[in-house]
Design an enzyme around this catalytic site. Structure first.
Site, mmCIF file in Angstrom:
data_model
loop_
_atom_site.group_PDB
_atom_site.id
_atom_site.type_symbol
_atom_site.label_atom_id
_atom_site.label_comp_id
_atom_site.label_asym_id
_atom_site.label_seq_id
_atom_site.Cartn_x
_atom_site.Cartn_y
_atom_site.Cartn_z
ATOM 1 N N LEU A 231 15.134 -5.173 -11.218
ATOM 2 C CA LEU A 231 14.319 -6.360 -10.983
ATOM 3 C C LEU A 231 13.360 -6.637 -12.131
ATOM 4 O O LEU A 231 12.967 -7.782 -12.367
ATOM 5 C CB LEU A 231 13.525 -6.207 -9.680
ATOM 6 C CG LEU A 231 14.337 -6.037 -8.403
ATOM 7 C CD1 LEU A 231 13.421 -5.765 -7.222
ATOM 8 C CD2 LEU A 231 15.188 -7.286 -8.142
ATOM 9 N N GLY B 223 8.846 -2.330 -17.512
ATOM 10 C CA GLY B 223 7.676 -2.317 -18.372
ATOM 11 C C GLY B 223 7.769 -1.150 -19.337
ATOM 12 O O GLY B 223 8.835 -0.555 -19.513
ATOM 13 N N ALA C 163 7.673 1.976 -16.621
ATOM 14 C CA ALA C 163 8.291 1.916 -15.293
ATOM 15 C C ALA C 163 9.370 0.849 -15.231
ATOM 16 O O ALA C 163 9.326 -0.159 -15.943
ATOM 17 C CB ALA C 163 7.232 1.644 -14.232
ATOM 18 N N VAL D 192 11.639 -1.293 -12.136
ATOM 19 C CA VAL D 192 11.712 -1.584 -10.698
ATOM 20 C C VAL D 192 13.124 -2.031 -10.346
ATOM 21 O O VAL D 192 13.698 -2.910 -11.003
ATOM 22 C CB VAL D 192 10.694 -2.669 -10.290
ATOM 23 C CG1 VAL D 192 10.802 -2.953 -8.789
ATOM 24 C CG2 VAL D 192 9.273 -2.225 -10.639
ATOM 25 N N LYS E 241 10.271 1.764 -7.573
ATOM 26 C CA LYS E 241 9.657 1.850 -8.897
ATOM 27 C C LYS E 241 9.949 3.231 -9.467
ATOM 28 O O LYS E 241 9.655 4.242 -8.831
ATOM 29 C CB LYS E 241 8.144 1.632 -8.810
ATOM 30 C CG LYS E 241 7.448 1.615 -10.170
ATOM 31 C CD LYS E 241 5.930 1.649 -10.032
ATOM 32 C CE LYS E 241 5.371 0.338 -9.604
ATOM 33 N NZ LYS E 241 3.873 0.326 -9.688
ATOM 34 N N ASP F 218 -8.710 -3.996 -9.484
ATOM 35 C CA ASP F 218 -7.880 -4.879 -10.320
ATOM 36 C C ASP F 218 -7.248 -5.963 -9.455
ATOM 37 O O ASP F 218 -6.051 -6.263 -9.579
ATOM 38 C CB ASP F 218 -6.804 -4.080 -11.061
ATOM 39 C CG ASP F 218 -6.152 -4.889 -12.187
ATOM 40 O OD1 ASP F 218 -6.786 -5.863 -12.662
ATOM 41 O OD2 ASP F 218 -5.023 -4.566 -12.585
#
Length: 371
Positions: free
Chosen positions: A81, A84, A87, A89, A104, A197
């Protein structure tokens, strides 16, 4: 043979704020070393008095693959999906119940010590936080220096993506979603946990168009009964959503703030962004941004100004109060007139969305059964 397991970009606008654009430098998470850390252990029980996140740890044997271990745990990874720096996903299927999840996958070896600590905190929060508007954790385990985290799948993407695509939300829809987000953060605060955050990019939408707060890497335990508030010294979060007490140091060059109250400010930025498709303060120049925050120098986007009720304008003013002691509390937020009046202008649109989402869910269940 069972697997071997070891238990161990921002654009300026005329109002002086910033419009929501594709994620750029201003929307990236930032954090420096913090003084108020708690001891979180991953993969084993921590020392006495520490906060532990027990995790099953597997090592693949000869001719064994991680996929075999994952299937033995009852899951099957599907398409990627997103990815980064540290990581990736995947979409995944829970084989026994035949429903879709998100997985993840994080490489531990590639993560710096600070980021690894954030991962431990994220897992700790996901273990502790059980709320209908917080993304649900199913389970997590480690295989060959990679952490696999299976979570609730949110098919609707992020709220940030939704606003960028659809434009400013109608007030009634913003009210429903803000109520869901606020209830999730209020729940976290009741557990003594701050998010640190909170932003539209960290709020997901499921197939029923319900909000799910996610991404707890910067979250921390911020209140303990025996110690009270655990103040923060770190410069962390995402700058357009940061409260002035985070951005600005005192006269002696110190930064010390209550992260629970800072979350309230971030809620205000979220609400403003939902109904304006812009930020209240332009983050491109931090000094000007701080000055404008402290002087309450902001206004609603011109096209939206006449459409918005006085009640929602009043709530945002209270949320974006620079004086920490005067900023509205959750008691005030939940009791505010805007959240306690219903509007019907979007009932028809919501019903259509629900019918579409129910159809998609039925189709996904059918597809899962075919696997």
């Amino acid at each position: 043979m069972p697997p071997k397991k070891i238990k161990t970009k921002i654009q300026t606008n005329a109002s002086g704020g910033g419009t929501l654009a594709s994620k750029g430098k201003a929307e990236q998470d930032v954090e420096v070393e913090d003084e108020d850390e708690i001891d979180v252990e991953l993969g084993r029980h921590g020392k006495h008095g520490s906060t532990s996140v027990p995790t099953d740890v597997y090592t693949t044997s000869e001719n064994e693959t991680p996929e075999q271990i994952i299937q033995a745990r009852g899951y099957q990874l599907q398409e990627k999906l997103g990815a980064g720096a540290f990581a990736t996903v995947f979409k995944a299927i829970k084989l026994t119940e035949q429903f879709v999840t998100a997985c993840k996958v994080i490489e531990i070896k590639r993560k710096k010590k600070r980021r690894l600590n954030d991962l431990k905190h994220e897992l700790y929060v996901l273990e502790k936080a059980r709320h209908e508007h917080i993304i649900k954790l199913y389970e997590h385990f480690i295989i060959d220096e990679k952490v696999y985290i299976f979570m609730e799948f949110a098919a609707g993407g992020t709220l940030s993506e939704y606003v960028r695509k659809k434009g400013p939300l109608r007030e009634s829809r913003a009210k429903r979603w803000f109520r869901e987000i606020a209830s999730a953060i209020q729940y976290m605060h009741s557990k003594g946990i701050s998010h640190r955050d909170l932003k539209l990019g960290n709020i997901l939408l499921n197939e029923h168009k319900q909000c799910k707060v996610t991404d707890f890497g910067l979250s921390r335990v911020s209140y303990k009964k025996d110690k009270g508030v655990l103040y923060c010294t770190s410069y962390c979060g995402t700058e357009p959503y940061m409260a002035p007490e985070i951005l600005k140091k005192d006269e002696e060059g110190r930064r010390l703030y209550d992260p629970l109250i800072a979350d309230i400010w971030a809620l205000g930025v979220c609400l403003y962004a939902m109904i304006n498709k812009a930020y209240p303060f332009n983050p491109e120049d931090k000094e000007i941004m701080i000055t404008n925050q402290l002087q309450r120098k902001w206004k609603f986007v011109k096209k939206q100004r006449q459409k918005l009720s006085e009640e929602v304008k009043d709530l945002i003013r209270h949320l974006l109060e620079p004086e920490v002691k005067a900023r509205i509390t959750f008691h005030g937020i939940m009791a505010h007139p805007w959240l306690n009046t219903e509007t019907n202008d979007e009932d028809k649109e919501d019903r259509l969305d629900e019918k579409k989402s129910e159809k998609k869910v039925d189709e996904k269940k059918t597809d899962a059964k075919k696997l």
